[in-house]
Scaffold this motif. Structure first.
Motif, mmCIF file in Angstrom:
data_model
loop_
_atom_site.group_PDB
_atom_site.id
_atom_site.type_symbol
_atom_site.label_atom_id
_atom_site.label_comp_id
_atom_site.label_asym_id
_atom_site.label_seq_id
_atom_site.Cartn_x
_atom_site.Cartn_y
_atom_site.Cartn_z
ATOM 1 N N LEU A 138 -89.292 -51.280 -75.212
ATOM 2 C CA LEU A 138 -89.472 -49.969 -75.822
ATOM 3 C C LEU A 138 -90.195 -48.785 -74.986
ATOM 4 O O LEU A 138 -90.473 -47.956 -75.485
ATOM 5 C CB LEU A 138 -90.634 -50.376 -76.967
ATOM 6 N N HIS A 139 -90.061 -49.148 -73.825
ATOM 7 C CA HIS A 139 -90.533 -48.205 -72.922
ATOM 8 C C HIS A 139 -90.072 -46.811 -72.778
ATOM 9 O O HIS A 139 -88.818 -46.595 -73.084
ATOM 10 C CB HIS A 139 -90.765 -48.743 -71.679
ATOM 11 N N ASP A 140 -90.946 -45.950 -72.247
ATOM 12 C CA ASP A 140 -90.452 -44.394 -72.246
ATOM 13 C C ASP A 140 -89.156 -44.563 -70.904
ATOM 14 O O ASP A 140 -89.684 -44.717 -69.567
ATOM 15 C CB ASP A 140 -91.444 -43.637 -71.660
ATOM 16 N N GLY A 141 -88.147 -44.058 -71.174
ATOM 17 C CA GLY A 141 -86.959 -43.783 -70.321
ATOM 18 C C GLY A 141 -87.355 -43.133 -69.030
ATOM 19 O O GLY A 141 -86.575 -43.138 -68.186
ATOM 20 N N ALA A 142 -88.405 -42.282 -69.044
ATOM 21 C CA ALA A 142 -88.554 -41.406 -68.054
ATOM 22 C C ALA A 142 -88.876 -42.150 -66.824
ATOM 23 O O ALA A 142 -88.622 -41.518 -65.512
ATOM 24 C CB ALA A 142 -89.760 -40.274 -68.365
ATOM 25 N N LEU A 143 -89.201 -43.306 -66.760
ATOM 26 C CA LEU A 143 -89.568 -44.123 -65.527
ATOM 27 C C LEU A 143 -88.491 -45.083 -65.023
ATOM 28 O O LEU A 143 -88.689 -45.874 -64.323
ATOM 29 C CB LEU A 143 -90.891 -44.790 -65.879
ATOM 30 N N PHE A 144 -87.326 -44.772 -65.779
ATOM 31 C CA PHE A 144 -86.169 -45.718 -65.317
ATOM 32 C C PHE A 144 -85.252 -44.811 -64.374
ATOM 33 O O PHE A 144 -84.700 -43.716 -64.892
ATOM 34 C CB PHE A 144 -85.643 -46.237 -66.332
ATOM 35 N N ASP A 145 -84.808 -45.437 -63.311
ATOM 36 C CA ASP A 145 -83.647 -44.734 -62.572
ATOM 37 C C ASP A 145 -84.197 -43.323 -62.232
ATOM 38 O O ASP A 145 -83.459 -42.137 -62.655
ATOM 39 C CB ASP A 145 -82.341 -44.869 -63.082
ATOM 40 N N VAL A 146 -85.243 -43.032 -61.508
ATOM 41 C CA VAL A 146 -86.025 -41.691 -61.364
ATOM 42 C C VAL A 146 -85.695 -41.199 -59.980
ATOM 43 O O VAL A 146 -85.584 -41.997 -58.879
ATOM 44 C CB VAL A 146 -87.438 -41.846 -61.153
ATOM 45 N N VAL A 147 -85.200 -39.717 -59.969
ATOM 46 C CA VAL A 147 -85.152 -39.089 -58.616
ATOM 47 C C VAL A 147 -86.449 -38.233 -58.674
ATOM 48 O O VAL A 147 -86.314 -37.162 -59.687
ATOM 49 C CB VAL A 147 -83.720 -38.428 -58.364
ATOM 50 N N LEU A 148 -87.434 -38.420 -57.939
ATOM 51 C CA LEU A 148 -88.628 -37.351 -57.788
ATOM 52 C C LEU A 148 -88.728 -36.579 -56.508
ATOM 53 O O LEU A 148 -88.849 -37.094 -55.327
ATOM 54 C CB LEU A 148 -89.843 -38.372 -57.923
ATOM 55 N N HIS A 149 -88.596 -35.194 -56.956
ATOM 56 C CA HIS A 149 -88.717 -34.529 -55.600
ATOM 57 C C HIS A 149 -90.143 -34.251 -55.200
ATOM 58 O O HIS A 149 -91.113 -34.554 -56.009
ATOM 59 C CB HIS A 149 -88.044 -33.123 -55.965
ATOM 60 N N PRO A 150 -90.469 -33.618 -54.164
ATOM 61 C CA PRO A 150 -91.803 -33.704 -53.498
ATOM 62 C C PRO A 150 -92.734 -32.692 -54.541
ATOM 63 O O PRO A 150 -92.332 -31.449 -54.935
ATOM 64 C CB PRO A 150 -91.680 -33.178 -52.047
ATOM 65 N N GLY A 151 -93.904 -33.158 -54.656
ATOM 66 C CA GLY A 151 -94.792 -32.235 -55.463
ATOM 67 C C GLY A 151 -94.577 -32.604 -57.042
ATOM 68 O O GLY A 151 -95.232 -32.059 -57.730
ATOM 69 N N ARG A 152 -93.721 -33.378 -57.420
ATOM 70 C CA ARG A 152 -93.392 -33.468 -58.740
ATOM 71 C C ARG A 152 -94.023 -34.834 -59.285
ATOM 72 O O ARG A 152 -94.160 -35.843 -58.485
ATOM 73 C CB ARG A 152 -91.693 -33.461 -59.298
ATOM 74 N N ARG A 153 -94.314 -34.733 -60.765
ATOM 75 C CA ARG A 153 -94.991 -35.993 -61.166
ATOM 76 C C ARG A 153 -94.525 -36.090 -62.610
ATOM 77 O O ARG A 153 -93.822 -35.243 -63.216
ATOM 78 C CB ARG A 153 -96.479 -35.812 -61.276
ATOM 79 N N LEU A 154 -94.407 -37.369 -63.051
ATOM 80 C CA LEU A 154 -93.927 -37.518 -64.455
ATOM 81 C C LEU A 154 -94.739 -38.808 -65.091
ATOM 82 O O LEU A 154 -95.493 -39.562 -64.308
ATOM 83 C CB LEU A 154 -92.350 -37.973 -64.419
ATOM 84 N N ALA A 155 -94.654 -38.879 -66.118
ATOM 85 C CA ALA A 155 -95.623 -40.033 -67.077
ATOM 86 C C ALA A 155 -94.548 -40.659 -68.022
ATOM 87 O O ALA A 155 -93.528 -40.186 -68.575
ATOM 88 C CB ALA A 155 -96.564 -39.283 -67.794
#
Length: 291
Positions: free
Chosen positions: A99-116
């Motif tokens: 039931l987790h937030d899909g934002a943390l699955f298969d992530v491409v994170l550019h420099p300086g960016r964050r997500l929760a």
């Protein structure tokens, strides 16, 4: 699956942050009761093989924040299947629910960016309130697994099924969470930077005397970490603004072409050909003093 990051600490308290060597920053900021329908939680627990009556279960949510503090694009997977939580008795393992937030699955994170995002677990009530979370991040393309262990506790409010969040390991009121304290601290730093920028724009002489934008000056004025673009080299630009080495080099080259001194942030953006992300990173912490 790959090598373990040897810099990972054995234990962190909930709310503390760990920066891996690759530039990925991870923290689990809060433990709280999930804001999800009880039916949904019980069905998920049953589907994941929780034995016994689902009425005897605790459901808890762990909030996560990840940030790319380095200069390279990172691709990773922080899916719940790479986590497990122990509750009470270290031998007892909680079940991760899908039931987790899909934002943390298969992530491409550019420099300086964050997500929760968040992860939801189910555990037996009798297992107690001590929680240990073993986190593993599957980092591509070198197939590295980054690991760390976090510890916290569930409040009585969580045990009773109430919604208020409580900072894990804290003794404060359940209405106070690590995440809200962190946000307040960041907002205070932003206000300091805004004040420093105002002074630099309206009274550059005063800004010079106060040491605004100069990390080596300590004149008693806290500018929230502002940097004078006209006074630093490429390495400091890259580190302070979380810019790539290429972007920092373009800024230094452009500064040389305009005679060694920029007159405004807009001028930097124009002559250094900064993209929107680079411009945003620069504007957050930059000042321009005319000497």
């Amino acid at each position: 699956m790959g090598k373990r990051d040897e810099t990972a600490p054995d234990l962190l308290k909930m709310g503390e942050t760990h920066i891996f060597d690759c530039g990925l920053q991870l923290s689990f900021t809060n433990i709280q009761t999930p804001d999800l329908p009880e039916k949904t939680l019980k069905r998920a627990a049953k589907d994941n093989g929780m034995s016994g009556s689902v009425d005897s279960l605790n459901f808890f949510q762990i909030d996560a924040v990840v940030e790319n503090t380095g200069s390279k694009k990172l691709k990773f997977d922080l899916h719940y299947q790479y986590h497990f939580a122990r509750v009470g008795d270290p031998a007892r393992q909680a079940t991760g629910l899908d039931l987790h937030d899909g934002a943390l699955f298969d992530v491409v994170l550019h420099p300086g960016r964050r997500l929760a995002g968040y992860f939801v677990f189910a555990s037996k009530k009798k297992w107690g309130d001590h929680v240990e979370l073993d986190s593993k991040i599957y980092l591509e393309p070198d197939l590295t697994t980054l690991s760390s262990v976090w510890v916290g506790s569930l409040s009585d409010a969580v045990h009773s099924g109430a919604v208020p969040a409580i900072a894990a390991g804290a003794t404060a009121s359940p209405s106070v969470s690590v995440s809200s304290a962190t946000v307040a601290s960041i907002e205070a730093e932003m206000r300091k930077r805004d004040e420093g920028k105002r002074i630099a724009l309206e009274n550059p002489r005063l800004a010079l005397e106060l040491g605004i934008g100069d990390p080596n000056r300590h004149a008693g004025f806290d500018d929230g970490g502002l940097i004078d673009i006209n006074g630093v080299e490429a390495e400091t630009l890259s580190r302070a603004f979380r810019l790539s080495a290429d972007a920092a080099s373009r800024i230094v080259g452009a500064r040389a072409r305009v005679g060694g001194i920029f007159s405004s942030i807009d001028e930097i953006v124009l002559y250094a050909e900064l993209n929107p992300r680079e411009e945003q990173l620069l504007r957050e912490r930059a000042v321009v003093l005319p000497w």
